[in-house]
Write a protein that holds these residues in place. Structure first.
Motif, PDB file in Angstrom:
ATOM      1  N   ALA A 198      -4.263   8.907   8.283  1.00 21.67           N
ATOM      2  CA  ALA A 198      -2.851   9.383   7.794  1.00 21.67           C
ATOM      3  C   ALA A 198      -1.476   8.595   8.087  1.00 21.67           C
ATOM      4  CB  ALA A 198      -2.358  10.626   8.129  1.00 21.67           C
ATOM      5  N   GLN A 199      -2.008   7.616   8.702  1.00 22.26           N
ATOM      6  CA  GLN A 199      -1.129   6.342   9.356  1.00 22.26           C
ATOM      7  C   GLN A 199      -1.369   4.986   8.431  1.00 22.26           C
ATOM      8  OE1 GLN A 199       0.264   6.113  13.752  1.00 22.26           O
ATOM      9  NE2 GLN A 199      -1.967   6.876  13.822  1.00 22.26           N
ATOM     10  N   ASN A 200      -2.097   5.162   7.544  1.00 17.95           N
ATOM     11  CA  ASN A 200      -2.267   3.947   6.592  1.00 17.95           C
ATOM     12  C   ASN A 200      -0.929   4.045   5.686  1.00 17.95           C
ATOM     13  OD1 ASN A 200      -5.116   4.183   7.212  1.00 17.95           O
ATOM     14  ND2 ASN A 200      -5.071   2.932   5.366  1.00 17.95           N
ATOM     15  N   PRO A 201      -0.237   2.662   5.320  1.00 14.77           N
ATOM     16  CA  PRO A 201       0.960   2.583   4.483  1.00 14.77           C
ATOM     17  C   PRO A 201       0.814   2.969   3.164  1.00 14.77           C
ATOM     18  CG  PRO A 201      -0.102   0.607   4.972  1.00 14.77           C
ATOM     19  CD  PRO A 201      -1.094   1.494   5.695  1.00 14.77           C
ATOM     20  N   PRO A 202       1.649   3.438   2.606  1.00  7.91           N
ATOM     21  CA  PRO A 202       1.581   3.515   1.029  1.00  7.91           C
ATOM     22  C   PRO A 202       0.941   2.418   0.480  1.00  7.91           C
ATOM     23  CG  PRO A 202       3.645   4.219   1.973  1.00  7.91           C
ATOM     24  CD  PRO A 202       3.063   3.543   2.986  1.00  7.91           C
ATOM     25  N   THR A 203       0.152   2.732  -0.604  1.00  5.61           N
ATOM     26  CA  THR A 203      -0.701   1.443  -1.196  1.00  5.61           C
ATOM     27  C   THR A 203      -0.804   1.520  -2.714  1.00  5.61           C
ATOM     28  OG1 THR A 203      -2.390   1.965   0.780  1.00  5.61           O
ATOM     29  CG2 THR A 203      -3.210   0.805  -1.212  1.00  5.61           C
ATOM     30  N   PHE A 204      -0.610   0.257  -3.078  1.00  3.40           N
ATOM     31  CA  PHE A 204      -0.669  -0.188  -4.689  1.00  3.40           C
ATOM     32  C   PHE A 204      -2.159  -0.746  -4.597  1.00  3.40           C
ATOM     33  CE2 PHE A 204      -0.280  -2.857  -8.192  1.00  3.40           C
ATOM     34  CZ  PHE A 204       0.555  -2.024  -9.168  1.00  3.40           C
TER      35      PHE A 204
END
Length: 284
Positions: free
Chosen positions: A184-190
């Motif tokens: 859940a600590q992964n950054p927002p991703t494109f």
């Protein structure tokens, strides 16, 4: 613009970087720029020039500062975990000295292409562990957002096909499947790729977005129907010239895809909303 090439990072994991610093706008007070940390692809064997300075210049034109990282390659095996610690050292350097570099440490975008995307995706899931390994504050290893272009995600998902290459990347490091280290600590991703990618199957991207969804990580995803691996900007400027394969002068035309070329502007729009960049710039 000023360009600086220097070595930074932790003592046991030095890394050479090239820093592109936008020129100041004379009428404005000194500005803090968003920072792009750029990891070109190249199969961990080299750094693709089609994903290197030319990409840095795209972000510079939007007011971003950019640092291109010459992470460890397979000529110095194993790549992992050393390349992860090198990348951590770069993030830490720019957090600790944000004022010196004129950047905003809360606006760091990590960008990875192909194999560089693999390293970026691993970092996005492992940065808290890396902070513990390196005995530094986790806050100094955080990035704010992640962009992945046709990334390698799992070494079990179609690339590499050569076991020796895989071994040179992995060594004895167990956490080399990026979809399996998402939290859940992964950054927002494109993230984007093409369904026809012949080198890094689109299943890589599908596995990663499934993991992001399972952990509630915000994302924007596009899987374009057509196009080969390594499209870069998907414009003529990054397509292979006729001289690249004289016997097949039309080879480079496959790398000109107007539909895929929209990815860069779509990413900028995503960042503008994610970071409220209108307010960010006006509050300088």
């Amino acid at each position: 613009m000023k360009t600086f090439k220097f070595t930074c990072g932790f003592t046991d994991y030095p890394v050479t970087v090239t820093y592109y610093q936008p020129a100041a706008i004379a009428e404005f007070e000194p500005q803090r720029r968003p920072l792009v940390i750029l990891l070109p692809g190249g199969g961990y064997a080299f750094y693709s020039d089609r994903e290197n300075e030319i990409m840095a210049l795209q972000y510079l034109a939007q007011g971003f500062a950019v640092v291109v990282v010459a992470y460890r390659l397979i000529d110095q095996p194993p790549v992992l975990p050393g390349a992860l610690y090198q990348l951590a050292g770069v993030v830490h350097e720019f957090h600790q000295h944000a004022g010196r570099y004129g950047i905003s440490a809360t606006h760091i975008l990590l960008v990875g292409f192909s194999a560089g995307g693999h390293l970026a995706a691993l970092y996005a899931g492992l940065w808290p562990r890396l902070a513990a390994d390196l005995q530094v504050s986790a806050a100094t290893l955080r990035v704010s957002a992640l962009t992945l272009s046709y990334p390698v995600i799992g070494l079990r998902l179609g690339w590499p096909t050569d076991a020796a290459v895989a071994s040179a990347i992995v060594g004895t490091w167990p956490q080399h499947e990026a979809d399996q280290v998402v939290t859940a600590q992964n950054p927002p991703t494109f993230i984007w790729t093409t369904a026809e990618d012949e080198l890094v199957p689109a299943e890589n991207t599908r596995r990663f977005i499934t993991a992001l969804h399972q952990h509630g990580v915000p994302m924007v995803v596009t899987i374009y129907p057509h196009g080969p691996h390594g499209l870069s900007l998907a414009r003529a400027v990054t397509a292979f010239p006729m001289s690249f394969k004289p016997a097949h002068p039309d080879f480079g035309e496959r790398f000109i895809r107007p539909d895929v070329a929209e990815w860069f502007d779509q990413q900028l729009q995503w960042l503008a909303e994610l970071w409220d960049l209108n307010t960010f710039w006006r509050r300088q």
